[in-house]
Motif scaffolding. Structure first.
Motif, PDB file in Angstrom:
ATOM      1  N   UNK A 236      46.621 -17.338-121.276  1.00 18.35           N
ATOM      2  CA  UNK A 236      46.754 -17.810-119.891  1.00 18.35           C
ATOM      3  C   UNK A 236      46.651 -16.651-118.902  1.00 18.35           C
ATOM      4  N   UNK A 237      45.852 -16.846-117.866  1.00 16.33           N
ATOM      5  CA  UNK A 237      45.704 -15.827-116.834  1.00 16.33           C
ATOM      6  C   UNK A 237      44.632 -14.794-117.129  1.00 16.33           C
ATOM      7  N   UNK A 238      43.987 -14.878-118.284  1.00 15.21           N
ATOM      8  CA  UNK A 238      42.928 -13.935-118.644  1.00 15.21           C
ATOM      9  C   UNK A 238      41.632 -14.706-118.817  1.00 15.21           C
ATOM     10  N   UNK A 239      40.573 -14.228-118.199  1.00 12.96           N
ATOM     11  CA  UNK A 239      39.277 -14.886-118.311  1.00 12.96           C
ATOM     12  C   UNK A 239      38.741 -14.825-119.730  1.00 12.96           C
ATOM     13  N   UNK A 240      38.008 -15.845-120.117  1.00 14.55           N
ATOM     14  CA  UNK A 240      37.467 -15.927-121.469  1.00 14.55           C
ATOM     15  C   UNK A 240      36.529 -14.760-121.761  1.00 14.55           C
ATOM     16  N   UNK A 241      35.685 -14.395-120.810  1.00 12.41           N
ATOM     17  CA  UNK A 241      34.772 -13.264-121.005  1.00 12.41           C
ATOM     18  C   UNK A 241      35.544 -11.976-121.254  1.00 12.41           C
ATOM     19  N   UNK A 242      36.633 -11.767-120.513  1.00 14.97           N
ATOM     20  CA  UNK A 242      37.455 -10.569-120.706  1.00 14.97           C
ATOM     21  C   UNK A 242      38.113 -10.576-122.081  1.00 14.97           C
ATOM     22  N   UNK A 243      38.565 -11.748-122.514  1.00 11.56           N
ATOM     23  CA  UNK A 243      39.207 -11.854-123.829  1.00 11.56           C
ATOM     24  C   UNK A 243      38.226 -11.567-124.955  1.00 11.56           C
ATOM     25  N   UNK A 244      37.021 -12.099-124.842  1.00 14.01           N
ATOM     26  CA  UNK A 244      36.001 -11.844-125.862  1.00 14.01           C
ATOM     27  C   UNK A 244      35.610 -10.370-125.861  1.00 14.01           C
TER      28      UNK A 244
END
Length: 80
Positions: A26-34
């Motif tokens: 939560x609060x983190x963009x999917x692109x950043x997580x990947x």
């Protein structure tokens, strides 16, 4: 019957298969997580897959309660 596709695994190649529970925060963009997962995989040393998987799970913050399940499979074609 399903068609079979073969993909050659070159020496040193690493494949990581994972569910969204590993990267969604939560609060983190999917692109950043990947991108974060890719960074951790790129920094992996030759310490063995068990250590790598432990590191990836710790980096994902799996020590707390998660809203989603996590599945992670890492394959590494070691250099001959």
């Amino acid at each position: 019957m399903f068609p079979l596709t073969e993909i050659p695994l070159t020496p040193g190649l690493m494949l990581a298969f994972y569910t969204d529970g590993l990267i969604e925060t939560p609060g983190t963009g999917l692109d950043d997580s990947i991108a974060g997962l890719a960074h951790h995989l790129a920094q992996a040393d030759e310490g063995g897959l068990d250590l790598l998987i432990d590191h990836l799970l710790r980096a994902a913050g799996t020590d707390g309660q998660r809203a989603d399940d996590i599945a992670l499979l890492v394959l590494h074609n070691g250099v001959a």
